[in-house]
Design a protein around this motif. Sequence first.
Motif, PDB file in Angstrom:
ATOM      1  N   TRP A 100      46.574  41.993 -48.256  1.00 32.02           N
ATOM      2  CA  TRP A 100      47.546  42.325 -47.222  1.00 32.02           C
ATOM      3  C   TRP A 100      47.538  41.351 -46.054  1.00 32.02           C
ATOM      4  O   TRP A 100      48.475  41.312 -45.277  1.00 32.02           O
ATOM      5  N   ARG A 101      46.482  40.560 -45.895  1.00 27.89           N
ATOM      6  CA  ARG A 101      46.385  39.661 -44.743  1.00 27.89           C
ATOM      7  C   ARG A 101      47.540  38.667 -44.717  1.00 27.89           C
ATOM      8  O   ARG A 101      47.855  38.045 -45.713  1.00 27.89           O
ATOM      9  N   GLY A 102      48.163  38.573 -43.546  1.00 30.20           N
ATOM     10  CA  GLY A 102      49.269  37.635 -43.373  1.00 30.20           C
ATOM     11  C   GLY A 102      50.596  38.124 -43.909  1.00 30.20           C
ATOM     12  O   GLY A 102      51.545  37.356 -43.973  1.00 30.20           O
ATOM     13  N   THR A 103      50.696  39.397 -44.275  1.00 37.10           N
ATOM     14  CA  THR A 103      51.936  39.899 -44.865  1.00 37.10           C
ATOM     15  C   THR A 103      52.720  40.820 -43.941  1.00 37.10           C
ATOM     16  O   THR A 103      53.814  41.244 -44.292  1.00 37.10           O
ATOM     17  N   GLY A 104      52.170  41.152 -42.791  1.00 37.11           N
ATOM     18  CA  GLY A 104      52.856  42.079 -41.896  1.00 37.11           C
ATOM     19  C   GLY A 104      52.691  41.665 -40.448  1.00 37.11           C
ATOM     20  O   GLY A 104      52.032  40.681 -40.137  1.00 37.11           O
ATOM     21  N   PRO A 105      53.275  42.442 -39.553  1.00 38.39           N
ATOM     22  CA  PRO A 105      53.148  42.131 -38.126  1.00 38.39           C
ATOM     23  C   PRO A 105      51.703  42.325 -37.682  1.00 38.39           C
ATOM     24  O   PRO A 105      51.032  43.251 -38.135  1.00 38.39           O
ATOM     25  N   ASP A 106      51.228  41.449 -36.803  1.00 40.55           N
ATOM     26  CA  ASP A 106      49.836  41.543 -36.370  1.00 40.55           C
ATOM     27  C   ASP A 106      49.669  42.222 -35.010  1.00 40.55           C
ATOM     28  O   ASP A 106      48.558  42.458 -34.564  1.00 40.55           O
ATOM     29  N   GLY A 107      50.766  42.519 -34.337  1.00 39.17           N
ATOM     30  CA  GLY A 107      50.708  43.275 -33.096  1.00 39.17           C
ATOM     31  C   GLY A 107      50.218  42.525 -31.878  1.00 39.17           C
ATOM     32  O   GLY A 107      49.986  43.136 -30.837  1.00 39.17           O
ATOM     33  N   ARG A 108      50.055  41.226 -31.972  1.00 37.63           N
ATOM     34  CA  ARG A 108      49.529  40.479 -30.823  1.00 37.63           C
ATOM     35  C   ARG A 108      50.343  40.697 -29.556  1.00 37.63           C
ATOM     36  O   ARG A 108      49.795  40.810 -28.478  1.00 37.63           O
ATOM     37  N   GLY A 109      51.661  40.730 -29.686  1.00 39.95           N
ATOM     38  CA  GLY A 109      52.507  40.914 -28.511  1.00 39.95           C
ATOM     39  C   GLY A 109      52.435  42.313 -27.926  1.00 39.95           C
ATOM     40  O   GLY A 109      52.949  42.558 -26.839  1.00 39.95           O
ATOM     41  N   LEU A 110      51.806  43.239 -28.633  1.00 38.00           N
ATOM     42  CA  LEU A 110      51.716  44.619 -28.157  1.00 38.00           C
ATOM     43  C   LEU A 110      50.389  44.917 -27.473  1.00 38.00           C
ATOM     44  O   LEU A 110      50.224  45.977 -26.878  1.00 38.00           O
ATOM     45  N   ALA A 111      49.454  43.997 -27.564  1.00 42.74           N
ATOM     46  CA  ALA A 111      48.134  44.211 -26.979  1.00 42.74           C
ATOM     47  C   ALA A 111      48.123  43.776 -25.517  1.00 42.74           C
ATOM     48  O   ALA A 111      48.378  42.616 -25.219  1.00 42.74           O
ATOM     49  N   PRO A 112      47.830  44.692 -24.604  1.00 40.95           N
ATOM     50  CA  PRO A 112      47.770  44.304 -23.195  1.00 40.95           C
ATOM     51  C   PRO A 112      46.558  43.405 -22.940  1.00 40.95           C
ATOM     52  O   PRO A 112      45.477  43.665 -23.451  1.00 40.95           O
ATOM     53  N   GLN A 113      46.766  42.370 -22.165  1.00 39.65           N
ATOM     54  CA  GLN A 113      45.687  41.409 -21.903  1.00 39.65           C
ATOM     55  C   GLN A 113      44.524  42.039 -21.142  1.00 39.65           C
ATOM     56  O   GLN A 113      43.382  41.635 -21.312  1.00 39.65           O
ATOM     57  N   GLU A 114      44.811  43.025 -20.297  1.00 40.57           N
ATOM     58  CA  GLU A 114      43.761  43.606 -19.449  1.00 40.57           C
ATOM     59  C   GLU A 114      42.927  44.665 -20.167  1.00 40.57           C
ATOM     60  O   GLU A 114      41.942  45.151 -19.635  1.00 40.57           O
ATOM     61  N   HIS A 115      43.319  45.038 -21.390  1.00 38.29           N
ATOM     62  CA  HIS A 115      42.580  46.091 -22.101  1.00 38.29           C
ATOM     63  C   HIS A 115      41.204  45.578 -22.484  1.00 38.29           C
ATOM     64  O   HIS A 115      41.041  44.426 -22.897  1.00 38.29           O
ATOM     65  N   GLU A 116      40.195  46.444 -22.371  1.00 40.25           N
ATOM     66  CA  GLU A 116      38.814  46.010 -22.560  1.00 40.25           C
ATOM     67  C   GLU A 116      38.488  45.498 -23.958  1.00 40.25           C
ATOM     68  O   GLU A 116      37.608  44.657 -24.122  1.00 40.25           O
ATOM     69  N   PHE A 117      39.155  45.982 -25.002  1.00 36.51           N
ATOM     70  CA  PHE A 117      38.841  45.479 -26.339  1.00 36.51           C
ATOM     71  C   PHE A 117      40.075  45.095 -27.150  1.00 36.51           C
ATOM     72  O   PHE A 117      39.995  44.884 -28.361  1.00 36.51           O
ATOM     73  N   ALA A 118      41.225  44.961 -26.501  1.00 38.56           N
ATOM     74  CA  ALA A 118      42.468  44.669 -27.225  1.00 38.56           C
ATOM     75  C   ALA A 118      42.398  43.354 -27.981  1.00 38.56           C
ATOM     76  O   ALA A 118      42.969  43.223 -29.058  1.00 38.56           O
ATOM     77  N   PHE A 149      45.992  52.985 -31.232  1.00 42.13           N
ATOM     78  CA  PHE A 149      44.776  52.179 -31.376  1.00 42.13           C
ATOM     79  C   PHE A 149      44.103  51.934 -30.024  1.00 42.13           C
ATOM     80  O   PHE A 149      42.880  51.812 -29.953  1.00 42.13           O
ATOM     81  N   LEU A 150      44.875  51.854 -28.968  1.00 36.59           N
ATOM     82  CA  LEU A 150      44.343  51.486 -27.652  1.00 36.59           C
ATOM     83  C   LEU A 150      43.865  52.671 -26.821  1.00 36.59           C
ATOM     84  O   LEU A 150      43.036  52.503 -25.928  1.00 36.59           O
ATOM     85  N   ARG A 151      44.393  53.852 -27.059  1.00 33.17           N
ATOM     86  CA  ARG A 151      44.074  55.010 -26.239  1.00 33.17           C
ATOM     87  C   ARG A 151      43.518  56.132 -27.118  1.00 33.17           C
ATOM     88  O   ARG A 151      44.201  56.590 -28.034  1.00 33.17           O
ATOM     89  N   PRO A 152      42.317  56.567 -26.804  1.00 34.10           N
ATOM     90  CA  PRO A 152      41.750  57.653 -27.626  1.00 34.10           C
ATOM     91  C   PRO A 152      42.551  58.938 -27.459  1.00 34.10           C
ATOM     92  O   PRO A 152      43.065  59.244 -26.396  1.00 34.10           O
ATOM     93  N   ALA A 153      42.664  59.653 -28.537  1.00 31.80           N
ATOM     94  CA  ALA A 153      43.368  60.935 -28.525  1.00 31.80           C
ATOM     95  C   ALA A 153      42.351  62.056 -28.400  1.00 31.80           C
ATOM     96  O   ALA A 153      41.173  61.905 -28.744  1.00 31.80           O
ATOM     97  N   SER A 154      42.816  63.200 -27.942  1.00 36.62           N
ATOM     98  CA  SER A 154      41.944  64.376 -27.850  1.00 36.62           C
ATOM     99  C   SER A 154      41.667  64.890 -29.264  1.00 36.62           C
ATOM    100  O   SER A 154      42.413  64.605 -30.207  1.00 36.62           O
ATOM    101  N   VAL A 155      40.624  65.658 -29.395  1.00 41.37           N
ATOM    102  CA  VAL A 155      40.272  66.226 -30.700  1.00 41.37           C
ATOM    103  C   VAL A 155      41.415  67.073 -31.267  1.00 41.37           C
ATOM    104  O   VAL A 155      41.778  66.920 -32.444  1.00 41.37           O
ATOM    105  N   PRO A 156      42.039  67.953 -30.478  1.00 42.26           N
ATOM    106  CA  PRO A 156      43.163  68.731 -31.035  1.00 42.26           C
ATOM    107  C   PRO A 156      44.323  67.831 -31.502  1.00 42.26           C
ATOM    108  O   PRO A 156      44.952  68.123 -32.520  1.00 42.26           O
ATOM    109  N   GLU A 157      44.574  66.755 -30.755  1.00 42.29           N
ATOM    110  CA  GLU A 157      45.654  65.848 -31.154  1.00 42.29           C
ATOM    111  C   GLU A 157      45.319  65.139 -32.464  1.00 42.29           C
ATOM    112  O   GLU A 157      46.171  65.009 -33.351  1.00 42.29           O
ATOM    113  N   VAL A 158      44.071  64.705 -32.617  1.00 44.95           N
ATOM    114  CA  VAL A 158      43.642  64.053 -33.860  1.00 44.95           C
ATOM    115  C   VAL A 158      43.749  65.029 -35.021  1.00 44.95           C
ATOM    116  O   VAL A 158      44.249  64.676 -36.099  1.00 44.95           O
ATOM    117  N   LEU A 159      43.308  66.249 -34.814  1.00 45.02           N
ATOM    118  CA  LEU A 159      43.385  67.260 -35.880  1.00 45.02           C
ATOM    119  C   LEU A 159      44.836  67.558 -36.251  1.00 45.02           C
ATOM    120  O   LEU A 159      45.152  67.728 -37.440  1.00 45.02           O
TER     121      LEU A 159
END
Length: 195
Positions: A100-118, A149-159
């Motif tokens: 799958w590598r190189g076959t889809g969008p990589d999301g680089r333009g969606l990652a905020p530069q200031e995010h701690e692990f983006a 991917f950037l913001r953790p969800a609450s347990v009820p939301e994940v469930l």
Amino acid sequence: VSVPQEEYRRRADRHAAAERADDKLHRGIGWTRLLILIGIVGLLVAFFDQDLAVGWVLLVAIALFVGLTVWHQTVEARLERSRRGVAFHERAQRRLAGQWRGTGPDGRGLAPQEHEFASDLGVFGAGSLFELYCRAVTPYGGRTLADWFLRPASVPEVLARQDAVRSLIPALDAREEIALAVAHDGREPSEGALR
């Protein structure tokens, strides 16, 4: 071969068989339309000043040509859908096989530069988690996945999300219909389409 791979192969084969049949029919209708059009032009040239009976033959030929044109467009739409189905299932098979590598969008333009692990941990970029999982066909869908991917969800939301996914697992036909309806050109969206 895993069960998902077998299912993707079976569905790709079904779409490929429909594609072959529709392609043959599409070409046959196209040639028939051409012959009728030549006949219409021939009638117009040969019997321009002739009696009313030729006019009726001409009207029947034109009606036949119009009817074939409508049918041709219907077959062409089915043909394109079959092609999208083949492409969709072949992409899924490549993804399951790790190709799958190189076959889809990589999301680089969606990652905020200031995010701690983006820009770290392989979340965005070539060969990233985003590239592996993103099947979005709209900018909103791509941004939503990036936000998840950037913001953790609450347990009820994940469930709740997991319950939603479980409810979609047996709905293979419905998921395929949705995917083929939105994938107009049979390809994953470009990176630019997700911004």
